[in-house]
Scaffold this motif. Structure first.
Motif, PDB file in Angstrom:
ATOM      1  N   GLY A 214       0.831  -1.189   0.000  1.00  0.00           N
ATOM      2  CA  GLY A 214       0.000   0.000   0.000  1.00  0.00           C
ATOM      3  C   GLY A 214       0.866   1.240   0.000  1.00  0.00           C
ATOM      4  N   PHE A 286     -10.075  -2.678   0.584  1.00  0.00           N
ATOM      5  CA  PHE A 286      -8.703  -2.662   1.065  1.00  0.00           C
ATOM      6  C   PHE A 286      -7.923  -3.879   0.557  1.00  0.00           C
ATOM      7  CE2 PHE A 286     -11.108  -0.186   4.204  1.00  0.00           C
ATOM      8  CZ  PHE A 286     -10.360   0.989   4.194  1.00  0.00           C
ATOM      9  N   MET A 312      -2.496  -1.229   7.487  1.00  0.00           N
ATOM     10  CA  MET A 312      -2.657  -2.162   6.379  1.00  0.00           C
ATOM     11  C   MET A 312      -1.976  -3.484   6.685  1.00  0.00           C
ATOM     12  SD  MET A 312      -0.913  -2.372   2.666  1.00  0.00           S
ATOM     13  CE  MET A 312       0.158  -3.641   3.354  1.00  0.00           C
ATOM     14  N   CYS A 316      -3.657  -7.178   7.032  1.00  0.00           N
ATOM     15  CA  CYS A 316      -3.223  -8.262   6.154  1.00  0.00           C
ATOM     16  C   CYS A 316      -2.773  -9.480   6.953  1.00  0.00           C
ATOM     17  CB  CYS A 316      -2.103  -7.785   5.240  1.00  0.00           C
ATOM     18  SG  CYS A 316      -2.638  -6.628   3.953  1.00  0.00           S
TER      19      CYS A 316
END
Length: 353
Positions: A214, A286, A312, A316
């Motif tokens: 990201g 996302f 992020m 994840c």
């Protein structure tokens, strides 16, 4: 004056100049020690002093506690030898890691590209043989007038040693990124030191590769994917890259071209906040949501490399573990910025969790 540093259990000895940190002396001699922030904040480079005397330097009381100081532990990034020294470090050797000595380089800015409204691509030309590095590593950039360098991942293929590419996101209130965005000009010199880091593809492992990135965290995966494809790697490679809107989605055309050219490479971009002007018909959401949909919540058989903002990365990790991918197969990158320094002691480097 210089002193000898012996590193156990490796049994290797390196020379440290007066005023040089133990870590810097080791890295410049090609001896890798675990490390992260490089400023006495995270404690990753903690070692045991077995023999000899050291100056502990300016270190965080949280990274090196009082009882640890009494036990003759120190942080290699700040400690300096006051005599010949023997230290003991937890060195985890990996057969896929390259040991490249750290060196100083003076580059000249050849190009500055606006990749997004907040990210610039800075290209430096290096003389001579350029910089050898392993895809996924980073360099420290020395900002004029600043005592502490800033870390940026290398975004080009390691086969391109003479032109260094850095993707620099403008950090609100950040002096280093303000200089690089607002004052740096083409033709000017810029000093860098490197390569640093232990983020690299385990090429000896035949399993599929999943990159999740990201923002400017795309730098390292770009380098690693280019390296793999240039070497003819045939494993399935998936890149899932997230941005807020189309304007923040950079190198999109490059990865689409690579996916069209290489059957084993799949590229899945995701926008979390697309506007009407984006004309977006791709995935909305996302990175972790895009990954869960693409792999049907089953990540077995993958090795995952995560790069991007901490929220992020945390999202994840949760998604991957819920999909039956666990610690030994997840690698992640986090950097400590000046703003983060007093608030966290987490490691900023790629490492197995």
């Amino acid at each position: 004056m210089s002193y000898q540093i012996t590193i156990e259990p490796l049994g290797q000895t390196v020379e440290a100049s007066e005023g040089q940190s133990l870590l810097d002396a080791c890295l410049r001699a090609g001896v890798w020690l675990p490390h992260a922030c490089g400023h006495g904040l995270c404690g990753t480079c903690k070692v045991q002093v077995v023999d000899g005397e050291v100056d502990l330097g300016q270190v965080s009381s949280f990274a090196l506690m009082d009882f640890e100081r009494e036990e003759r532990k120190c942080l290699a990034c700040c400690a300096q030898a006051l005599s010949d020294v023997v230290i003991e470090a937890e060195v985890d050797e990996d057969p896929d890691a390259r040991h490249i000595p750290i060196a100083d380089f003076s580059g000249v800015v050849r190009r500055i590209v606006d990749l997004t409204p907040t990210i610039k691509g800075i290209h430096l030309a290096l003389d001579g043989d350029g910089m050898a590095f392993q895809a996924g590593q980073y360099v420290n950039v020395h900002i004029p007038g600043e005592s502490r360098p800033r870390a940026f991942s290398l975004a080009q293929s390691p086969h391109d040693r003479n032109e260094i590419e850095l993707n620099v996101r403008r950090v609100p209130g950040g002096k280093g990124t303000a200089f690089l965005h607002e004052q740096l000009r083409c033709g000017e010199p810029l000093r860098i030191t490197g390569p640093y880091g232990r983020f690299f593809v385990r090429k000896s492992d035949p399993r599929s590769l999943l990159f999740m990135a990201g923002g400017s965290g795309l730098s390292s995966p770009k380098s690693m994917i280019l390296d793999l494809l240039e070497e003819g790697d045939t494993r399935p490679i998936t890149l899932i890259y997230g941005a807020r809107n189309r304007a923040e989605l950079y190198y999109d055309s490059l990865f689409r071209e690579l996916a069209a050219k290489h059957a084993q490479f799949e590229y899945l971009p995701a926008l979390s906040e697309p506007t009407e002007n984006c004309g977006w018909d791709g995935f909305r959401g996302f990175v972790h949501e895009a990954a869960a949909q693409r792999f049907a919540n089953d990540f077995r058989g993958q090795r995952a490399y995560l790069c991007g903002p901490p929220p992020m990365i945390e999202a994840c990790i949760r998604t991957l573990m819920q999909g039956r991918l666990f610690e030994r197969d997840i690698f992640t990158e986090k950097f400590l910025t000046s703003a983060d320094a007093g608030a966290t002691a987490r490691s900023p480097l790629f490492k197995a969790l």
